[in-house]
Design a protein around this motif. Sequence first.
Motif, PDB file in Angstrom:
ATOM      1  N   CYS A 198      27.973 -39.231  36.548  1.00  0.00           N
ATOM      2  CA  CYS A 198      27.399 -40.141  35.543  1.00  0.00           C
ATOM      3  C   CYS A 198      26.929 -41.441  36.186  1.00  0.00           C
ATOM      4  CB  CYS A 198      28.439 -40.457  34.464  1.00  0.00           C
ATOM      5  SG  CYS A 198      29.233 -38.993  33.766  1.00  0.00           S
ATOM      6  N   HIS A 199      25.627 -41.680  36.118  1.00  0.00           N
ATOM      7  CA  HIS A 199      25.063 -42.899  36.698  1.00  0.00           C
ATOM      8  C   HIS A 199      24.294 -43.734  35.680  1.00  0.00           C
ATOM      9  CE1 HIS A 199      25.127 -40.150  40.414  1.00  0.00           C
ATOM     10  NE2 HIS A 199      26.171 -40.954  40.479  1.00  0.00           N
ATOM     11  N   ASN A 200      24.324 -43.301  34.415  1.00  0.00           N
ATOM     12  CA  ASN A 200      23.525 -43.985  33.402  1.00  0.00           C
ATOM     13  C   ASN A 200      24.375 -44.517  32.249  1.00  0.00           C
ATOM     14  OD1 ASN A 200      20.790 -43.499  34.504  1.00  0.00           O
ATOM     15  ND2 ASN A 200      21.341 -41.350  34.189  1.00  0.00           N
ATOM     16  N   ILE A 201      25.621 -44.829  32.543  1.00  0.00           N
ATOM     17  CA  ILE A 201      26.494 -45.412  31.525  1.00  0.00           C
ATOM     18  C   ILE A 201      25.966 -46.800  31.163  1.00  0.00           C
ATOM     19  CG2 ILE A 201      28.819 -46.279  31.041  1.00  0.00           C
ATOM     20  CD1 ILE A 201      29.896 -44.056  32.847  1.00  0.00           C
ATOM     21  N   GLN A 202      25.788 -47.039  29.873  1.00  0.00           N
ATOM     22  CA  GLN A 202      25.301 -48.337  29.410  1.00  0.00           C
ATOM     23  C   GLN A 202      26.412 -49.176  28.774  1.00  0.00           C
ATOM     24  OE1 GLN A 202      21.771 -48.046  26.997  1.00  0.00           O
ATOM     25  NE2 GLN A 202      20.875 -46.456  28.285  1.00  0.00           N
ATOM     26  N   THR A 203      27.405 -48.494  28.175  1.00  0.00           N
ATOM     27  CA  THR A 203      28.533 -49.187  27.555  1.00  0.00           C
ATOM     28  C   THR A 203      29.825 -48.751  28.220  1.00  0.00           C
ATOM     29  OG1 THR A 203      27.415 -49.341  25.410  1.00  0.00           O
ATOM     30  CG2 THR A 203      29.816 -49.565  25.415  1.00  0.00           C
ATOM     31  N   LEU A 204      30.568 -49.716  28.757  1.00  0.00           N
ATOM     32  CA  LEU A 204      31.828 -49.441  29.436  1.00  0.00           C
ATOM     33  C   LEU A 204      32.934 -50.253  28.787  1.00  0.00           C
ATOM     34  CD1 LEU A 204      33.371 -48.091  31.794  1.00  0.00           C
ATOM     35  CD2 LEU A 204      32.754 -50.068  33.200  1.00  0.00           C
ATOM     36  N   ASN A 205      33.937 -49.555  28.258  1.00  0.00           N
ATOM     37  CA  ASN A 205      35.062 -50.185  27.563  1.00  0.00           C
ATOM     38  C   ASN A 205      36.330 -49.926  28.376  1.00  0.00           C
ATOM     39  OD1 ASN A 205      37.117 -50.979  25.839  1.00  0.00           O
ATOM     40  ND2 ASN A 205      36.221 -50.068  24.024  1.00  0.00           N
ATOM     41  N   ILE A 206      36.893 -50.979  28.960  1.00  0.00           N
ATOM     42  CA  ILE A 206      38.071 -50.843  29.836  1.00  0.00           C
ATOM     43  C   ILE A 206      39.277 -51.504  29.186  1.00  0.00           C
ATOM     44  CG2 ILE A 206      39.047 -51.279  32.115  1.00  0.00           C
ATOM     45  CD1 ILE A 206      36.174 -51.699  33.132  1.00  0.00           C
ATOM     46  N   THR A 207      40.331 -50.730  28.973  1.00  0.00           N
ATOM     47  CA  THR A 207      41.615 -51.280  28.539  1.00  0.00           C
ATOM     48  C   THR A 207      42.526 -51.333  29.755  1.00  0.00           C
ATOM     49  OG1 THR A 207      41.376 -50.341  26.319  1.00  0.00           O
ATOM     50  CG2 THR A 207      43.588 -50.975  27.001  1.00  0.00           C
ATOM     51  N   PHE A 208      42.917 -52.531  30.161  1.00  0.00           N
ATOM     52  CA  PHE A 208      43.713 -52.679  31.370  1.00  0.00           C
ATOM     53  C   PHE A 208      45.168 -52.340  31.107  1.00  0.00           C
ATOM     54  CE2 PHE A 208      39.948 -55.020  32.401  1.00  0.00           C
ATOM     55  CZ  PHE A 208      39.782 -54.789  33.758  1.00  0.00           C
ATOM     56  N   GLY A 209      45.725 -51.504  31.988  1.00  0.00           N
ATOM     57  CA  GLY A 209      47.121 -51.114  31.899  1.00  0.00           C
ATOM     58  C   GLY A 209      47.949 -51.832  32.940  1.00  0.00           C
ATOM     59  N   ASN A 210      49.050 -51.199  33.334  1.00  0.00           N
ATOM     60  CA  ASN A 210      49.943 -51.837  34.304  1.00  0.00           C
ATOM     61  C   ASN A 210      49.348 -51.895  35.697  1.00  0.00           C
ATOM     62  OD1 ASN A 210      51.946 -52.216  32.354  1.00  0.00           O
ATOM     63  ND2 ASN A 210      52.728 -50.135  32.664  1.00  0.00           N
ATOM     64  N   ASP A 211      48.338 -51.080  35.938  1.00  0.00           N
ATOM     65  CA  ASP A 211      47.730 -51.037  37.264  1.00  0.00           C
ATOM     66  C   ASP A 211      46.235 -50.810  37.096  1.00  0.00           C
ATOM     67  OD1 ASP A 211      47.515 -51.118  39.977  1.00  0.00           O
ATOM     68  OD2 ASP A 211      48.359 -49.130  40.346  1.00  0.00           O
ATOM     69  N   THR A 212      45.508 -50.971  38.187  1.00  0.00           N
ATOM     70  CA  THR A 212      44.073 -50.702  38.182  1.00  0.00           C
ATOM     71  C   THR A 212      43.754 -49.777  39.344  1.00  0.00           C
ATOM     72  OG1 THR A 212      43.606 -52.886  37.242  1.00  0.00           O
ATOM     73  CG2 THR A 212      41.769 -51.713  38.268  1.00  0.00           C
ATOM     74  N   SER A 213      43.206 -48.620  39.047  1.00  0.00           N
ATOM     75  CA  SER A 213      42.925 -47.616  40.073  1.00  0.00           C
ATOM     76  C   SER A 213      41.792 -48.051  40.987  1.00  0.00           C
ATOM     77  CB  SER A 213      42.565 -46.273  39.418  1.00  0.00           C
ATOM     78  OG  SER A 213      43.610 -45.791  38.611  1.00  0.00           O
ATOM     79  N   ASN A 214      41.861 -47.573  42.207  1.00  0.00           N
ATOM     80  CA  ASN A 214      40.788 -47.850  43.167  1.00  0.00           C
ATOM     81  C   ASN A 214      39.448 -47.345  42.671  1.00  0.00           C
ATOM     82  OD1 ASN A 214      42.308 -49.119  45.224  1.00  0.00           O
ATOM     83  ND2 ASN A 214      43.096 -47.134  45.881  1.00  0.00           N
ATOM     84  N   GLY A 215      39.468 -46.201  41.962  1.00  0.00           N
ATOM     85  CA  GLY A 215      38.226 -45.543  41.578  1.00  0.00           C
ATOM     86  C   GLY A 215      37.442 -46.265  40.506  1.00  0.00           C
ATOM     87  N   LEU A 216      38.059 -47.202  39.776  1.00  0.00           N
ATOM     88  CA  LEU A 216      37.357 -47.869  38.685  1.00  0.00           C
ATOM     89  C   LEU A 216      36.199 -48.710  39.196  1.00  0.00           C
ATOM     90  CD1 LEU A 216      36.967 -48.568  35.753  1.00  0.00           C
ATOM     91  CD2 LEU A 216      38.822 -50.245  35.926  1.00  0.00           C
ATOM     92  N   ALA A 217      36.435 -49.478  40.244  1.00  0.00           N
ATOM     93  CA  ALA A 217      35.361 -50.306  40.807  1.00  0.00           C
ATOM     94  C   ALA A 217      34.220 -49.432  41.326  1.00  0.00           C
ATOM     95  CB  ALA A 217      35.904 -51.188  41.930  1.00  0.00           C
ATOM     96  N   GLU A 218      34.567 -48.285  41.900  1.00  0.00           N
ATOM     97  CA  GLU A 218      33.516 -47.384  42.396  1.00  0.00           C
ATOM     98  C   GLU A 218      32.695 -46.824  41.245  1.00  0.00           C
ATOM     99  OE1 GLU A 218      33.136 -43.190  44.871  1.00  0.00           O
ATOM    100  OE2 GLU A 218      34.611 -44.686  45.494  1.00  0.00           O
ATOM    101  N   LEU A 219      33.372 -46.474  40.135  1.00  0.00           N
ATOM    102  CA  LEU A 219      32.649 -45.988  38.967  1.00  0.00           C
ATOM    103  C   LEU A 219      31.640 -47.036  38.484  1.00  0.00           C
ATOM    104  CD1 LEU A 219      32.210 -44.118  36.468  1.00  0.00           C
ATOM    105  CD2 LEU A 219      34.080 -45.376  35.378  1.00  0.00           C
ATOM    106  N   ILE A 220      32.085 -48.289  38.405  1.00  0.00           N
ATOM    107  CA  ILE A 220      31.195 -49.365  37.959  1.00  0.00           C
ATOM    108  C   ILE A 220      30.023 -49.521  38.915  1.00  0.00           C
ATOM    109  CG2 ILE A 220      31.037 -51.843  37.522  1.00  0.00           C
ATOM    110  CD1 ILE A 220      34.015 -51.733  36.725  1.00  0.00           C
ATOM    111  N   SER A 221      30.325 -49.508  40.195  1.00  0.00           N
ATOM    112  CA  SER A 221      29.296 -49.717  41.214  1.00  0.00           C
ATOM    113  C   SER A 221      28.242 -48.616  41.203  1.00  0.00           C
ATOM    114  CB  SER A 221      29.955 -49.797  42.592  1.00  0.00           C
ATOM    115  OG  SER A 221      29.001 -50.063  43.592  1.00  0.00           O
ATOM    116  N   SER A 222      28.623 -47.404  40.776  1.00  0.00           N
ATOM    117  CA  SER A 222      27.699 -46.267  40.808  1.00  0.00           C
ATOM    118  C   SER A 222      26.710 -46.260  39.647  1.00  0.00           C
ATOM    119  CB  SER A 222      28.488 -44.953  40.808  1.00  0.00           C
ATOM    120  OG  SER A 222      29.164 -44.761  39.569  1.00  0.00           O
ATOM    121  N   GLN A 223      26.874 -47.187  38.702  1.00  0.00           N
ATOM    122  CA  GLN A 223      25.996 -47.201  37.531  1.00  0.00           C
ATOM    123  C   GLN A 223      24.675 -47.909  37.844  1.00  0.00           C
ATOM    124  OE1 GLN A 223      26.959 -45.181  35.105  1.00  0.00           O
ATOM    125  NE2 GLN A 223      28.695 -44.950  36.520  1.00  0.00           N
ATOM    126  N   LYS A 224      23.636 -47.516  37.098  1.00  0.00           N
ATOM    127  CA  LYS A 224      22.303 -48.058  37.335  1.00  0.00           C
ATOM    128  C   LYS A 224      21.834 -49.029  36.247  1.00  0.00           C
ATOM    129  CE  LYS A 224      20.756 -43.888  39.775  1.00  0.00           C
ATOM    130  NZ  LYS A 224      19.784 -42.745  39.757  1.00  0.00           N
TER     131      LYS A 224
END
Length: 488
Positions: A198-224
């Motif tokens: 998925c590279h065309n996400i326009q709306t991203l809703n993040i609920t922060f938990g006790n930790d933040t995974s490494n992959g979340l920043a990569e997911l954001i970075s991969s969007q166009k």
Amino acid sequence: MPRQLPADCLNEIFEYIEQDKNTLYSCLLVNRLWCEVAVRILWRNIWNFQYGLFYMPYQIRILMSIINTLISCLPKESKEHLYEKGIDFKNRKSSLFNYASFCRVLSIHGIDQMIQLILRKQHSITSNYHKKLLSQEILKMFMTQVSSLKSLDCYSGYSKDIIFDNFPGAKKCLNNLTEFNCSSDIDSKFFYQISRICHNIQTLNITFGNDTSNGLAELISSQKNLKNVILQNYYTTTNNGKKVLNTLKKFSSTLIKLKIRKSYMPLLFISDFTNLQELILSSDYYGGCNYFNQLQHVVFPKLKVLKFYTFLEVEKLIKFLEINGKNLKELYIRDENNSLNLAIAKFCPNLKTLFTKFIINEPETLKTILNNCQYLENINFWRGYRYLNEIEFLDILTNYSPKNFYRLEMYYVFNAQSKLFSKELENFFINWNIRNSKKLLSLIIIKDYESLSLEENDKNMKIIERYMNLGFIKNFKIARYENNHYLY
């Protein structure tokens, strides 16, 4: 014999009531044509069905109905595979429609909760192994039968064993995903999968938990083309949490909507998003005052919608409005302050929608706002011992509201009691009808369970019905009050 409305007319009508799931469900029962048209719209997003918040048996019945319908849609080979593993759905009747194929929204945690319910009904089948098996088959069905998914919900605890590469059609199904709702502590492997597809996400809703995974920043970075971001419950100080905020800066020129809810973070990073058109801040944390200090001098030249449900220093907010108020079309403020309301009148002349509160000694301030904000279409009224009384408010509204004004929201909350009698209400409608207005009135009553609103007087309700029939009132609606509901 009455003529049947054509399918395209029915489709347009049902699209209009898409959010009213209960009414849409009733349309299924009229006749076959109505059913065929309505079912596609109803199942487009079956997860936001209103279950009845205070009646748990009804909620469970609806959830069971949804999961039973999905199971009936499973292909024969899936049912046989489950049967071999000890889950017997072989004798279920085939469904009338392929309901899963109508879905454009998928909630993975929603499926998980429904599966727990139905397996519990089978008593002996409660293991995580069986739950995983059934979940896999249902997700496989979605990936195979849904041509293009638009929205995906997934939260920690529900994504660990999901491998989209094992599902035929997953890449095609998810390729055009435009909305993703997730928690920050989802397993990084799941985020990496979404990042590849998925590279065309326009709306991203993040609920922060006790930790933040490494992959979340990569997911954001991969969007166009990220346009809308919602950050909830941000209190983490982990490096990954900070990395998420830094990665979002990549979209400083494309991000147009930003909502921050119940988060305790410095807000200076918002200043990077100079093309914001909508900014929402919501927090019960008094420290938000200090955080907002960092934004009071920032210029947002395209800002049209500003919603604050948080504690702010009035002077700082007034300074912000002085800089950014001219282009605002919608403004929602939690505070009740005369100086702030006068600042709104001075700095926000182009407002169409205003949510604020007027104290009992502020009739002149209300007049000033109505005189200065000549594009105003919608305003709210709060009933209570501290606020303007109903008669005074309605009288000012009749005599001073702009020509385009048409929508009045009246709030009865926190044990508020209406003191408006039928004669006074009728005078308001008569005077409203003869004013130089371009639009009919829409009257919205918003109430909680402890308050007594104006329509609970039988005579008042008869007056409202009479003037609706006469065409003086375009719309009358009663809604339940939920704290900071206007932020959604």
